[in-house]
Motif scaffolding. Structure first.
Motif, short mmCIF file in Angstrom:
data_model
loop_
_atom_site.label_atom_id
_atom_site.label_comp_id
_atom_site.label_asym_id
_atom_site.label_seq_id
_atom_site.Cartn_x
_atom_site.Cartn_y
_atom_site.Cartn_z
N GLY A 1 0.79 -1.22 0.00
CA GLY A 1 0.00 0.00 0.00
C GLY A 1 0.82 1.27 0.00
N LYS A 2 2.11 1.17 -0.37
CA LYS A 2 2.98 2.35 -0.35
C LYS A 2 3.00 3.09 -1.69
CE LYS A 2 5.94 0.45 3.27
NZ LYS A 2 7.29 -0.01 3.67
N VAL A 3 2.43 2.46 -2.70
CA VAL A 3 2.24 3.10 -4.00
C VAL A 3 0.82 2.79 -4.42
CG1 VAL A 3 2.95 3.16 -6.42
CG2 VAL A 3 4.67 2.90 -4.64
N SER A 4 0.11 3.79 -4.95
CA SER A 4 -1.32 3.61 -5.22
C SER A 4 -1.61 2.91 -6.53
CB SER A 4 -2.02 4.98 -5.20
OG SER A 4 -1.51 5.80 -6.23
N LYS A 5 -0.73 3.04 -7.51
CA LYS A 5 -1.04 2.49 -8.83
C LYS A 5 0.26 2.16 -9.55
CE LYS A 5 -4.85 3.37 -12.02
NZ LYS A 5 -5.79 2.58 -11.23
N TRP A 6 0.23 1.11 -10.36
CA TRP A 6 1.43 0.76 -11.10
C TRP A 6 1.05 0.07 -12.40
CZ3 TRP A 6 6.03 2.47 -11.30
CH2 TRP A 6 7.03 1.78 -11.98
N PHE A 7 1.65 0.53 -13.49
CA PHE A 7 1.46 -0.07 -14.81
C PHE A 7 2.75 -0.82 -15.15
CE2 PHE A 7 -1.25 3.60 -14.55
CZ PHE A 7 -2.44 3.18 -15.14
N SER A 8 2.70 -2.11 -15.10
CA SER A 8 3.91 -2.92 -15.22
C SER A 8 4.31 -3.14 -16.67
CB SER A 8 3.71 -4.28 -14.54
OG SER A 8 4.86 -5.08 -14.72
N GLY A 9 5.62 -3.06 -16.91
CA GLY A 9 6.17 -3.35 -18.23
C GLY A 9 7.00 -4.62 -18.23
N ILE A 10 6.83 -5.45 -17.23
CA ILE A 10 7.58 -6.71 -17.17
C ILE A 10 7.28 -7.53 -18.42
CG2 ILE A 10 7.71 -8.95 -16.00
CD1 ILE A 10 7.48 -7.49 -13.36
N GLY A 11 8.34 -7.94 -19.10
CA GLY A 11 8.21 -8.69 -20.33
C GLY A 11 8.40 -7.84 -21.57
N GLN A 12 8.41 -6.51 -21.41
CA GLN A 12 8.52 -5.61 -22.55
C GLN A 12 9.78 -4.73 -22.49
OE1 GLN A 12 3.68 -4.88 -22.42
NE2 GLN A 12 4.96 -3.29 -23.31
N GLU A 13 10.67 -5.02 -21.56
CA GLU A 13 11.79 -4.10 -21.30
C GLU A 13 12.72 -3.93 -22.50
OE1 GLU A 13 11.00 -6.16 -17.25
OE2 GLU A 13 11.02 -6.71 -19.37
N ALA A 14 12.85 -4.96 -23.33
CA ALA A 14 13.82 -4.90 -24.42
C ALA A 14 13.51 -3.79 -25.41
CB ALA A 14 13.87 -6.25 -25.15
N ILE A 15 12.23 -3.46 -25.58
CA ILE A 15 11.85 -2.41 -26.54
C ILE A 15 12.32 -1.05 -26.03
CG2 ILE A 15 9.96 -1.39 -27.84
CD1 ILE A 15 8.36 -3.98 -27.21
N SER A 16 11.95 -0.74 -24.79
CA SER A 16 12.31 0.56 -24.21
C SER A 16 13.82 0.74 -24.15
CB SER A 16 11.72 0.69 -22.81
OG SER A 16 10.32 0.56 -22.83
N VAL A 17 14.48 -0.28 -23.65
CA VAL A 17 15.94 -0.19 -23.45
C VAL A 17 16.66 -0.15 -24.79
CG1 VAL A 17 17.96 -1.41 -22.57
CG2 VAL A 17 15.89 -1.24 -21.17
N GLY A 18 16.26 -1.03 -25.72
CA GLY A 18 16.96 -1.10 -27.00
C GLY A 18 16.85 0.18 -27.79
N ILE A 19 15.66 0.77 -27.84
CA ILE A 19 15.47 2.01 -28.59
C ILE A 19 16.21 3.16 -27.94
CG2 ILE A 19 13.75 3.73 -29.28
CD1 ILE A 19 11.80 1.40 -29.70
N THR A 20 16.07 3.29 -26.63
CA THR A 20 16.70 4.42 -25.93
C THR A 20 18.22 4.33 -26.01
OG1 THR A 20 14.83 4.39 -24.39
CG2 THR A 20 16.73 5.71 -23.76
#
Length: 658
Positions: free
Chosen positions: A37-56
């Motif tokens: 309960g220390k963060v109210s909301k989270w949109f997880s990208g687990i399984g998709q990290e290669a796209i964000s990291v590779g492009i950046t």
């Protein structure tokens, strides 16, 4: 999963792994914090990290990236301090939105990252604007913008692709096809086999890539970037991947077949790449464990910093002061030389002088280039300023407004001409949800003027005659200007272009060629938020703007015995309440005259303000005169009945007799 290293060194391969590992470990920590309960909301990208990291990783730090809420790897690869990210997610002041917006709904110019809004589509148009600015600067930069497979159904997606294709903008349109839009599977989202196929219709080269293979992502982006630098053009990239968590944690994944989850778990981008590195003796288990411990320590230390930060203490001034970017008005005085010109000429003159003064000012609109616009205001501008700065647009108001925001982000000013103010409805979303809110949300202003040819009296019917200022005067973050005279039109337009905030600039079509005035030939400015007292009298206050100012003058000319203060508001937001209240307190009677329909118009708000602030000075009820509460008809007899012009004199005399 097969990895091809191509010409990458061991150091580069390991660096990509560390960049992949960091967002994954942060995600795992966030899932614990959600349960606590220390963060109210989270949109997880687990399984998709290669796209964000590779492009950046493939782009330079100075190149803009526009991510979404499952692209944590963009932020970590750009090395944003983790304590600031944790503060953002906890809604604390050291985040990027001062607690005003959630998770990844923010941007930061320090890291050339431009965040999303929940409406998703407009950020694709923003990328067009950023890339257009880079193309005008000839700096060989590329812009990458992310979207999900669900958002490709939005009109903004198609509009943005079309603009990028027509203008050959160096934009990478990145589709993360992760299987589901919230709970809607892809077979209910689109009918074509692959989303990359949609690029064909726009003449855009497109590719389908394995979004879980970091080397495939990184190497392809590097090659494409080189090609786009040599020959600017857009590309559409569909990355096949999968969302291993729910749309957000509260939604869960019960709607996903277990077998599908198991299949994609085997294609985990982090674990598979780690196995490849270990099998090829590039990475050892010991080093992997050491790195994980170092990253977890960094996470805990930064989380402690964010946890120690106090909660935000709200203040009225703190909130209201950030709605607009501060604008220090600078007065430009004119000389004595004047020329008697029409209202339309004053608009043209202001545009022309501002284009010379601001070399970073871009005009956009339908038919505004060689044709000169529907009203010929920009005729000859292409010869004077070039096609780069005077741009015909496709018929896609929403993406054009978003493109204007992108130009502003990348150091340009822009003016968007709505061919008719009525057509702004198809660009409404980015005006009220993007331009208006950006400075309040994360401190990024929108240096955009939207020109609005408006108004009835020309028998143009329901779709070319509205005066729809009330759609915008109630939206915090927008400024609304509505001049009635050529002198004011030129000076206020110049100021609107100087102002770093978004301005809706209304120009009544009926006034274009019917109203003449002596207007200084020099460049000059008039402050926003200051009304003009056109006539003075002690019997009654008439408040008007646009065409109604002239209609009121006609009525007073026919009734010279009426001693009235006639206030031309000139600017509706900000509103000059000081001039209004001063006049009302002097006369004790007030009539508000607008062309817009009665219910919900700005006259209602002005009336309420007068009742709240001047009640004890009133000798009669505040009266509003406006058009009928119906759409605007075409036939002259019906239009004349619709407009308030024939009713104003009767109501004015009734109020004087009260």
């Amino acid at each position: 999963m097969i990895f091809y290293r191509q010409n990458l060194s061991d150091y580069q391969l390991l660096d990509l792994y560390k960049k992949l590992l960091k967002p994954r470990l942060i995600e795992e920590k966030m899932l614990i914090l959600i349960r606590q309960g220390k963060v109210s909301k989270w949109f997880s990208g687990i399984g998709q990290e290669a796209i964000s990291v590779g492009i950046t990783a493939a782009l330079n730090q100075s190149e803009y990236i526009l991510p979404m809420h499952r692209n944590l790897g963009v932020f970590t690869t750009r090395e944003i301090p983790l304590h600031r990210l944790f503060s953002q997610w906890q809604g604390k002041a050291n985040g990027f939105t001062k607690g005003r917006d959630r998770s990844f709904h923010f941007g930061t110019q320090d890291y050339n990252i431009i965040g999303m809004i929940s409406h998703l589509g407009p950020q694709l148009g923003i990328a067009d604007g950023i890339a257009l600015a880079d193309k005008l600067k000839q700096n060989n930069k590329v812009t990458a913008v992310f979207t999900g497979e669900g958002a490709t159904s939005e009109g903004d997606f198609h509009e943005a692709l079309n603009i990028a294709a027509v203008w050959q903008l160096p934009v990478m349109f990145v589709i993360e096809n992760n299987g589901y839009g919230l709970s809607t599977p892809t077979n209910e989202q689109y009918y074509c086999e692959n989303l990359a196929d949609k690029g064909i219709g726009y003449g855009i080269e497109s590719y389908i890539l394995d979004g879980n293979n970091i080397l495939e992502v990184y190497n392809k982006i590097q090659r494409l970037k080189e090609e786009m630098q040599e020959n600017p053009h857009p590309v559409l990239l569909e990355f096949k991947t999968f969302r291993m968590r729910g749309h957000e944690e509260a939604s869960g994944t019960k709607y996903v077949p277990d077998e599908l989850m198991k299949q994609w778990a085997l294609r985990d981008p982090v674990n598979n790449y780690k196995d490849y590195l270990i099998e090829n003796k590039i990475l050892t288990e010991e080093i992997d464990q050491q790195w994980k411990e170092e990253i977890r320590k960094e996470i805990d230390e930064n989380l402690a910093v964010a946890n120690a930060e106090p909660e935000i203490v709200p203040t009225y001034n703190g909130e209201l002061d950030d709605v607009y970017k501060p604008f220090d008005y600078e007065e430009y005085s004119h000389g004595e030389e004047v020329k008697n010109i029409r209202f339309i000429d004053a608009i043209r003159n202001g545009l022309e002088q501002s284009m010379w003064r601001h070399r970073n000012l871009v005009l956009m609109g339908q038919d505004i280039a060689e044709y000169g616009g529907a009203f010929k205001i920009t005729e000859g501008f292409v010869d004077a300023f070039g096609k780069g700065r005077v741009r015909n647009t496709p018929i896609c108001e929403s993406a054009v407004v978003s493109t204007a925001m992108g130009l502003s982000i990348n150091g340009y000013k822009s003016i968007v001409e709505m061919q008719f103010a009525d057509f702004v409805s198809t660009g409404f979303n980015p005006i009220v949800n993007l331009l208006a809110k950006s400075h309040y949300r994360w401190g990024e202003n929108a240096d955009v003027v939207v020109r609005m040819p408006c108004g009835a009296g020309t028998q143009a019917g329901p779709f070319h005659s509205q005066t729809n200022e009330a759609w915008f005067t109630k939206t915090p973050g927008l400024k609304v200007v509505y001049p009635a005279f050529p002198y004011d039109a030129k000076g206020l337009l110049n100021t609107s272009i100087l102002d770093p905030n978004p301005v809706l600039f209304f120009e009544h079509k009926l006034l274009y060629r019917s109203i003449y005035q002596d207007v200084p030939t020099d460049y000059y400015t008039i402050p926003l938020g200051k009304a003009a007292l056109v006539k003075e009298g002690k019997a009654i206050t008439i408040i008007a703007f646009g065409a109604t100012v002239h209609w009121a003058l006609d009525t007073l000319a026919q009734n010279p015995e009426i001693e009235a203060d006639l206030i031309d508001l000139r600017t509706l937001q900000p509103l000059d309440t000081e001039t209004i209240f001063e006049s009302v307190k002097k006369t004790g009677k007030v009539i508000i005259y607008q062309e817009d329909t009665l219910f919900g118009g700005i006259a209602s708000d002005i009336s309420a303000l007068i009742m709240e602030n001047c009640f004890e000075y009133l000798d009669a009820p505040v009266r509003r005169v406006a058009s009928l509460d119906s759409p605007i008809p075409f036939t002259k007899a019906l239009e004349d009945q619709f407009l308030p012009r024939n009713r104003f004199e009767t109501i004015l005399k009734e109020l004087l007799q009260y």
